[in-house]
Design a protein around this motif. Structure first.
Motif, PDB file in Angstrom:
ATOM      1  N   THR A   1       3.652 -20.081   4.736  1.00 17.48           N
ATOM      2  CA  THR A   1       4.831 -20.078   5.586  1.00 17.48           C
ATOM      3  C   THR A   1       6.100 -19.574   4.564  1.00 17.48           C
ATOM      4  OG1 THR A   1       5.106 -22.380   4.635  1.00 17.48           O
ATOM      5  CG2 THR A   1       4.209 -21.944   6.766  1.00 17.48           C
ATOM      6  N   SER A   2       5.759 -19.139   3.235  1.00 19.96           N
ATOM      7  CA  SER A   2       6.705 -18.689   2.573  1.00 19.96           C
ATOM      8  C   SER A   2       6.261 -17.327   2.097  1.00 19.96           C
ATOM      9  CB  SER A   2       6.958 -19.474   1.216  1.00 19.96           C
ATOM     10  OG  SER A   2       7.348 -20.885   1.927  1.00 19.96           O
ATOM     11  N   PRO A   3       6.232 -16.145   2.818  1.00 20.49           N
ATOM     12  CA  PRO A   3       5.584 -14.771   2.196  1.00 20.49           C
ATOM     13  C   PRO A   3       6.485 -14.225   0.936  1.00 20.49           C
ATOM     14  CG  PRO A   3       6.000 -14.813   4.554  1.00 20.49           C
ATOM     15  CD  PRO A   3       6.744 -16.157   4.201  1.00 20.49           C
ATOM     16  N   LYS A   4       5.757 -13.825   0.046  1.00 23.34           N
ATOM     17  CA  LYS A   4       6.588 -13.448  -1.148  1.00 23.34           C
ATOM     18  C   LYS A   4       7.222 -12.010  -0.856  1.00 23.34           C
ATOM     19  CE  LYS A   4       2.682 -14.023  -3.557  1.00 23.34           C
ATOM     20  NZ  LYS A   4       1.525 -14.287  -4.611  1.00 23.34           N
ATOM     21  N   GLN A   5       8.119 -11.676  -1.738  1.00 26.21           N
ATOM     22  CA  GLN A   5       8.613 -10.317  -1.511  1.00 26.21           C
ATOM     23  C   GLN A   5       7.716  -9.189  -2.244  1.00 26.21           C
ATOM     24  OE1 GLN A   5      12.394  -9.931  -3.627  1.00 26.21           O
ATOM     25  NE2 GLN A   5      12.495  -7.659  -3.232  1.00 26.21           N
ATOM     26  N   LYS A   6       7.425  -8.247  -1.857  1.00 22.11           N
ATOM     27  CA  LYS A   6       6.336  -7.158  -1.981  1.00 22.11           C
ATOM     28  C   LYS A   6       7.006  -6.401  -3.248  1.00 22.11           C
ATOM     29  CE  LYS A   6       4.099  -7.244   1.930  1.00 22.11           C
ATOM     30  NZ  LYS A   6       4.750  -8.286   2.648  1.00 22.11           N
ATOM     31  N   PRO A   7       6.369  -6.044  -4.346  1.00 22.00           N
ATOM     32  CA  PRO A   7       6.724  -5.204  -5.052  1.00 22.00           C
ATOM     33  C   PRO A   7       6.920  -3.701  -4.761  1.00 22.00           C
ATOM     34  CG  PRO A   7       4.335  -5.365  -5.613  1.00 22.00           C
ATOM     35  CD  PRO A   7       4.743  -6.231  -4.413  1.00 22.00           C
ATOM     36  N   ASP A   8       7.744  -2.923  -5.604  1.00 27.33           N
ATOM     37  CA  ASP A   8       8.117  -1.467  -5.338  1.00 27.33           C
ATOM     38  C   ASP A   8       6.570  -0.830  -5.591  1.00 27.33           C
ATOM     39  OD1 ASP A   8       8.937   1.130  -5.306  1.00 27.33           O
ATOM     40  OD2 ASP A   8       9.988   1.081  -7.092  1.00 27.33           O
ATOM     41  N   THR A   9       5.974  -0.247  -4.735  1.00 21.03           N
ATOM     42  CA  THR A   9       4.840   0.477  -4.797  1.00 21.03           C
ATOM     43  C   THR A   9       4.756   1.976  -5.323  1.00 21.03           C
ATOM     44  OG1 THR A   9       5.044   1.430  -2.419  1.00 21.03           O
ATOM     45  CG2 THR A   9       3.915  -0.621  -2.639  1.00 21.03           C
ATOM     46  N   SER A  10       5.906   2.033  -5.655  1.00 20.57           N
ATOM     47  CA  SER A  10       6.071   3.592  -6.317  1.00 20.57           C
ATOM     48  C   SER A  10       6.073   3.297  -7.912  1.00 20.57           C
ATOM     49  CB  SER A  10       7.355   4.338  -5.940  1.00 20.57           C
ATOM     50  OG  SER A  10       8.551   3.564  -6.638  1.00 20.57           O
ATOM     51  N   ASN A  11       6.256   2.091  -8.447  1.00 25.59           N
ATOM     52  CA  ASN A  11       6.050   1.729  -9.799  1.00 25.59           C
ATOM     53  C   ASN A  11       5.071   0.407 -10.209  1.00 25.59           C
ATOM     54  OD1 ASN A  11       7.215   2.069 -12.404  1.00 25.59           O
ATOM     55  ND2 ASN A  11       8.601   0.428 -12.263  1.00 25.59           N
ATOM     56  N   LEU A  12       4.038   0.374  -9.504  1.00 24.15           N
ATOM     57  CA  LEU A  12       3.083  -0.461  -9.691  1.00 24.15           C
ATOM     58  C   LEU A  12       2.447  -0.486 -11.064  1.00 24.15           C
ATOM     59  CD1 LEU A  12       1.407  -0.747  -6.411  1.00 24.15           C
ATOM     60  CD2 LEU A  12       2.668  -2.494  -7.331  1.00 24.15           C
ATOM     61  N   VAL A  13       2.003  -1.477 -11.813  1.00 24.72           N
ATOM     62  CA  VAL A  13       1.266  -1.633 -12.924  1.00 24.72           C
ATOM     63  C   VAL A  13      -0.100  -2.343 -12.566  1.00 24.72           C
ATOM     64  CG1 VAL A  13       3.056  -1.435 -14.768  1.00 24.72           C
ATOM     65  CG2 VAL A  13       2.489  -3.696 -13.925  1.00 24.72           C
ATOM     66  N   PHE A  14      -1.008  -2.368 -13.451  1.00 17.53           N
ATOM     67  CA  PHE A  14      -2.413  -3.106 -13.049  1.00 17.53           C
ATOM     68  C   PHE A  14      -2.176  -4.586 -13.121  1.00 17.53           C
ATOM     69  CE2 PHE A  14      -6.518  -4.496 -13.269  1.00 17.53           C
ATOM     70  CZ  PHE A  14      -7.434  -3.766 -12.152  1.00 17.53           C
ATOM     71  N   GLY A  15      -2.471  -5.459 -12.068  1.00 19.37           N
ATOM     72  CA  GLY A  15      -2.700  -6.687 -12.073  1.00 19.37           C
ATOM     73  C   GLY A  15      -1.636  -7.772 -12.456  1.00 19.37           C
ATOM     74  N   LYS A  16      -0.270  -7.132 -12.071  1.00 24.63           N
ATOM     75  CA  LYS A  16       0.897  -8.178 -12.101  1.00 24.63           C
ATOM     76  C   LYS A  16       1.336  -8.811 -11.054  1.00 24.63           C
ATOM     77  CE  LYS A  16       1.454  -6.996 -16.623  1.00 24.63           C
ATOM     78  NZ  LYS A  16       1.373  -8.061 -17.750  1.00 24.63           N
TER      79      LYS A  16
END
Length: 355
Positions: free
Chosen positions: A11-26
């Motif tokens: 019921t509380s979706p998280k803010q998604k990260p910037d997909t142009s600057n993803l690092v692994f497993g964070k």
């Protein structure tokens, strides 16, 4: 399967990260899968729930005796296209082989696959589509029985979590530098080197730390008995092109049976490129380098897919491969493998599973 997977939506979706600057497993998606095991009852209560911390007794066996296994997989999505998985049953079969080695009860692979499909469908909008990105899938099992007796646990939890990721190495498809380890030992035949268990990786951290301090991305392990035969890189199987042939260390009980390794071997043979699975000593590799017949080297693994090797350091001597650039075979394999996984090249093997 028999068991019904229940679903509790966040019921509380998280803010998604910037997909142009993803690092692994964070970063991790909104939901996770969990299923429990109790002796006498078996695996039970499979459920998808909001991603959350888990509570364990301080005496849980996983903390004390390391009875745990895991897998790594990826999901891909092209814009407007279906979600694709790459040989997922191969990973689930290996998970059960690791389970057997660690005295963990086997998991119903069909149930695990159904859980994985449902979980990905629920969090499908977390799958990044930028170049070099994917949704990393981490299934794992931990022993949870609260007792300090040294024996297999009678209680376990099987979980799956999802993480949108970029390249595993900061270098991406650019060549990485590798330090050949001569002091520390990771695994020996008869041990757990061919199981995907946390202890294998913990045993490699010291060498990895020291190699990183010298400016190297990873460690290349030699066998634990003779200290001369090449085994694998810390997070990858390894391939060498020597005098026109591709050579990779044969599976010997202390090397992980990589899904990407197996796939690359089949792809090379499909291309009529000769592949040898055999013992390969560091002395033979150095000799090939000195003769100019060591043409390329690359690692293979779920996280990195293909990672070209630009430099090897053996006892202080630096061997620069292909002038430190990505070799033509490494690039060809990378383009084909990632093309397969993303569904943009024809799949002659039937490996890609559409959700």
């Amino acid at each position: 399967m028999g068991l019904k997977i229940t679903v509790e939506r966040s019921t509380s979706p998280k803010q998604k990260p910037d997909t142009s600057n993803l690092v692994f497993g964070k970063h991790f998606t909104d939901h996770m899968f969990i299923m429990d095991y109790d002796a006498g009852q078996g695996w039970h209560d499979p459920r998808i729930i909001p991603y959350q911390p888990i509570s364990l007794d301080p005496a849980a066996k996983v903390f004390h005796y390391g009875q745990t296994v895991f897998e790594g997989m990826k999901a891909y999505k092209t814009p407007g296209g279906p979600v694709l998985l790459f040989r997922p049953f191969k990973n689930l079969q290996r998970l059960n082989r690791s389970n057997t080695r660690l005295s963990i009860p086997s998991i119903d692979e069909d149930l695990a696959m159904e859980a994985l499909k449902q979980l990905i469908k629920i969090d499908e909008d977390w799958i990044p589509t930028d170049e070099g990105t994917s949704l990393y899938i981490r299934p794992f099992v931990i022993s949870t029985q609260a007792t300090l007796g040294v024996s297999p646990s009678e209680q376990y939890s099987f979980m799956i979590i999802l993480s949108p990721v970029g390249s595993y190495y900061a270098e991406g498809i650019n060549p990485v530098s590798i330090f050949v380890e001569s002091e520390y030992v990771r695994a020996v035949a008869g041990g757990v080197g061919n199981a995907k268990t946390g202890g294998n990786y913990a045993a490699g951290l010291k060498a990895q730390e020291e190699a990183s301090g010298k400016g190297y991305s990873q460690v290349l392990w030699l066998d634990g008995v003779h200290r001369k035969y090449i085994e694998e890189v810390g997070s990858m199987n390894v391939f060498f092109k020597i005098d026109g042939k591709v050579v990779t260390p044969a599976l010997n009980g202390s090397i992980l049976d990589g899904v990407t390794r197996d796939s690359v071997i089949q792809v090379l043979k499909h291309w009529n490129i000769e592949v040898e699975e055999r013992k390969l000593s560091i002395d033979e590799l150095v000799e090939a380098y000195r003769k100019g017949t060591l043409e390329e080297a690359f690692g293979t693994g779920t996280a990195a897919v293909i990672s070209p090797i630009g430099e090897l350091n053996w006892q202080g001597d630096k061997m620069t491969l292909n002038e430190g650039r990505t070799g033509p075979l490494s690039e060809k394999v990378y383009e084909f493998m990632t093309g397969l996984q993303k569904g943009v090249v024809e799949d002659p093997f039937g490996w890609v599973v559409k959700l």
